[in-house]
Design a protein around this motif. Sequence first.
Motif, mmCIF file in Angstrom:
data_model
loop_
_atom_site.group_PDB
_atom_site.id
_atom_site.type_symbol
_atom_site.label_atom_id
_atom_site.label_comp_id
_atom_site.label_asym_id
_atom_site.label_seq_id
_atom_site.Cartn_x
_atom_site.Cartn_y
_atom_site.Cartn_z
ATOM 1 N N LEU A 39 31.899 30.981 45.411
ATOM 2 C CA LEU A 39 30.773 31.900 45.543
ATOM 3 C C LEU A 39 29.983 31.823 44.247
ATOM 4 C CD1 LEU A 39 33.064 34.554 47.044
ATOM 5 C CD2 LEU A 39 31.231 33.424 48.297
ATOM 6 N N HIS A 40 28.698 31.506 44.358
ATOM 7 C CA HIS A 40 27.853 31.258 43.187
ATOM 8 C C HIS A 40 26.683 32.233 43.210
ATOM 9 C CE1 HIS A 40 24.770 28.400 41.156
ATOM 10 N NE2 HIS A 40 25.301 29.217 40.270
ATOM 11 N N LYS A 41 26.530 32.982 42.126
ATOM 12 C CA LYS A 41 25.431 33.940 42.003
ATOM 13 C C LYS A 41 24.958 33.942 40.558
ATOM 14 C CE LYS A 41 24.193 38.595 43.425
ATOM 15 N NZ LYS A 41 24.728 39.841 44.001
ATOM 16 N N GLY A 42 23.728 33.478 40.348
ATOM 17 C CA GLY A 42 23.183 33.415 38.996
ATOM 18 C C GLY A 42 24.003 32.491 38.128
ATOM 19 N N ASN A 43 24.437 32.995 36.985
ATOM 20 C CA ASN A 43 25.251 32.202 36.058
ATOM 21 C C ASN A 43 26.720 32.597 36.121
ATOM 22 O OD1 ASN A 43 23.208 30.585 35.073
ATOM 23 N ND2 ASN A 43 22.571 32.110 33.574
ATOM 24 N N ALA A 44 27.170 32.938 37.332
ATOM 25 C CA ALA A 44 28.567 33.315 37.515
ATOM 26 C C ALA A 44 29.089 32.716 38.818
ATOM 27 C CB ALA A 44 28.714 34.831 37.543
ATOM 28 N N ALA A 45 30.408 32.538 38.870
ATOM 29 C CA ALA A 45 31.030 32.017 40.088
ATOM 30 C C ALA A 45 32.394 32.655 40.269
ATOM 31 C CB ALA A 45 31.177 30.498 40.024
ATOM 32 N N GLU A 46 32.795 32.714 41.527
ATOM 33 C CA GLU A 46 34.138 33.117 41.898
ATOM 34 C C GLU A 46 34.679 32.003 42.777
ATOM 35 O OE1 GLU A 46 36.360 37.017 43.624
ATOM 36 O OE2 GLU A 46 34.522 36.453 44.654
ATOM 37 N N VAL A 47 35.903 31.584 42.530
ATOM 38 C CA VAL A 47 36.527 30.537 43.342
ATOM 39 C C VAL A 47 37.812 31.099 43.928
ATOM 40 C CG1 VAL A 47 37.677 29.453 41.359
ATOM 41 C CG2 VAL A 47 37.319 28.134 43.432
ATOM 42 N N ILE A 48 38.004 30.837 45.219
ATOM 43 C CA ILE A 48 39.169 31.333 45.938
ATOM 44 C C ILE A 48 39.880 30.144 46.571
ATOM 45 C CG2 ILE A 48 39.971 32.848 47.795
ATOM 46 C CD1 ILE A 48 37.194 34.338 47.382
ATOM 47 N N ARG A 49 41.170 30.013 46.279
ATOM 48 C CA ARG A 49 41.970 28.962 46.914
ATOM 49 C C ARG A 49 42.410 29.471 48.271
ATOM 50 N NH1 ARG A 49 47.082 29.118 47.487
ATOM 51 N NH2 ARG A 49 47.466 30.380 45.655
ATOM 52 N N MET A 50 42.276 28.626 49.273
ATOM 53 C CA MET A 50 42.655 28.992 50.629
ATOM 54 C C MET A 50 44.026 28.404 50.955
ATOM 55 S SD MET A 50 40.033 30.735 51.336
ATOM 56 C CE MET A 50 40.310 31.086 53.059
ATOM 57 N N GLY A 51 44.823 29.142 51.682
ATOM 58 C CA GLY A 51 46.110 28.634 52.138
ATOM 59 C C GLY A 51 47.229 28.883 51.152
ATOM 60 N N TYR A 52 48.434 28.711 51.651
ATOM 61 C CA TYR A 52 49.641 28.928 50.854
ATOM 62 C C TYR A 52 50.048 27.639 50.149
ATOM 63 C CZ TYR A 52 54.431 29.729 49.529
ATOM 64 O OH TYR A 52 55.579 29.815 48.801
ATOM 65 N N LEU A 53 50.485 27.769 48.912
ATOM 66 C CA LEU A 53 51.048 26.650 48.168
ATOM 67 C C LEU A 53 52.348 27.103 47.527
ATOM 68 C CD1 LEU A 53 47.947 25.283 46.214
ATOM 69 C CD2 LEU A 53 48.963 24.348 48.294
ATOM 70 N N GLY A 54 53.344 26.237 47.551
ATOM 71 C CA GLY A 54 54.588 26.520 46.845
ATOM 72 C C GLY A 54 54.370 26.412 45.348
ATOM 73 N N ARG A 55 55.326 26.888 44.581
ATOM 74 C CA ARG A 55 55.196 26.916 43.114
ATOM 75 C C ARG A 55 54.854 25.548 42.536
ATOM 76 N NH1 ARG A 55 58.244 30.463 38.928
ATOM 77 N NH2 ARG A 55 57.818 31.867 40.627
ATOM 78 N N ALA A 56 55.550 24.505 42.939
ATOM 79 C CA ALA A 56 55.308 23.162 42.403
ATOM 80 C C ALA A 56 53.928 22.640 42.789
ATOM 81 C CB ALA A 56 56.383 22.193 42.885
ATOM 82 N N GLU A 57 53.431 23.039 43.949
ATOM 83 C CA GLU A 57 52.116 22.586 44.414
ATOM 84 C C GLU A 57 50.967 23.240 43.652
ATOM 85 O OE1 GLU A 57 52.581 21.890 49.115
ATOM 86 O OE2 GLU A 57 53.158 23.895 48.411
ATOM 87 N N ARG A 58 51.231 24.334 42.964
ATOM 88 C CA ARG A 58 50.177 25.082 42.259
ATOM 89 C C ARG A 58 49.814 24.493 40.903
ATOM 90 N NH1 ARG A 58 53.164 30.679 42.975
ATOM 91 N NH2 ARG A 58 53.394 30.575 45.225
ATOM 92 N N VAL A 59 50.614 23.562 40.398
ATOM 93 C CA VAL A 59 50.414 23.029 39.047
ATOM 94 C C VAL A 59 48.983 22.522 38.819
ATOM 95 C CG1 VAL A 59 51.157 21.248 37.407
ATOM 96 C CG2 VAL A 59 52.856 22.564 38.700
ATOM 97 N N PRO A 60 48.385 21.707 39.702
ATOM 98 C CA PRO A 60 47.045 21.187 39.430
ATOM 99 C C PRO A 60 45.900 22.128 39.811
ATOM 100 C CG PRO A 60 47.838 20.253 41.482
ATOM 101 C CD PRO A 60 48.959 21.097 40.908
ATOM 102 N N VAL A 61 46.212 23.290 40.364
ATOM 103 C CA VAL A 61 45.177 24.133 40.954
ATOM 104 C C VAL A 61 44.167 24.665 39.938
ATOM 105 C CG1 VAL A 61 44.724 26.262 42.249
ATOM 106 C CG2 VAL A 61 46.520 24.692 42.990
ATOM 107 N N ALA A 62 44.596 25.076 38.771
ATOM 108 C CA ALA A 62 43.653 25.639 37.787
ATOM 109 C C ALA A 62 42.543 24.641 37.463
ATOM 110 C CB ALA A 62 44.398 26.059 36.525
ATOM 111 N N GLU A 63 42.896 23.388 37.231
ATOM 112 C CA GLU A 63 41.877 22.361 36.953
ATOM 113 C C GLU A 63 41.024 22.082 38.188
ATOM 114 O OE1 GLU A 63 40.748 20.815 34.183
ATOM 115 O OE2 GLU A 63 42.016 22.253 33.144
ATOM 116 N N LEU A 64 41.645 22.080 39.362
ATOM 117 C CA LEU A 64 40.890 21.835 40.595
ATOM 118 C C LEU A 64 39.896 22.956 40.866
ATOM 119 C CD1 LEU A 64 43.657 20.414 42.962
ATOM 120 C CD2 LEU A 64 41.776 19.161 41.886
ATOM 121 N N MET A 65 40.233 24.183 40.488
ATOM 122 C CA MET A 65 39.302 25.304 40.667
ATOM 123 C C MET A 65 38.026 25.077 39.842
ATOM 124 S SD MET A 65 41.931 28.515 40.544
ATOM 125 C CE MET A 65 41.363 29.755 41.680
ATOM 126 N N LEU A 66 38.195 24.647 38.600
ATOM 127 C CA LEU A 66 37.039 24.383 37.739
ATOM 128 C C LEU A 66 36.206 23.241 38.304
ATOM 129 C CD1 LEU A 66 38.704 24.676 34.215
ATOM 130 C CD2 LEU A 66 37.539 26.454 35.545
#
Length: 104
Positions: A39-66
């Motif tokens: 979601l993009h509004k002006g000079n701000a954004a919110e990113v939401i990950r969809m779906g369930y991920l196990g603990r090991a699957e979450r490792v790359p998510v922070a970089e993928l969000m950016l």
Amino acid sequence: MRSPLLVFALVTACASPAPEFFGATRHEITLEGIRFVVLHKGNAAEVIRMGYLGRAERVPVAELMLRAVAETTGCRVLPGTVVTGLPGDTGEARMRLACPAPTP
């Protein structure tokens, strides 16, 4: 009577913006098999990950969000501005952006 579990499942299956992102431009993107709503509004954004991920699957998510924010908005995430609801949360994050000036 509706089942509370069914209602909960329906509510959690959609990406609802934080109040400050009502009216924001909505983008959807899949990166490395993980779906995101940006979601993009002006000079701000919110990113939401969809779906369930196990603990090991979450490792790359922070970089993928950016990356999801940068690719969908065309803006650069400002360092030090990423905020999550819980420390290390990979489900939702908000950030400030440096966006290119519009061309005349």
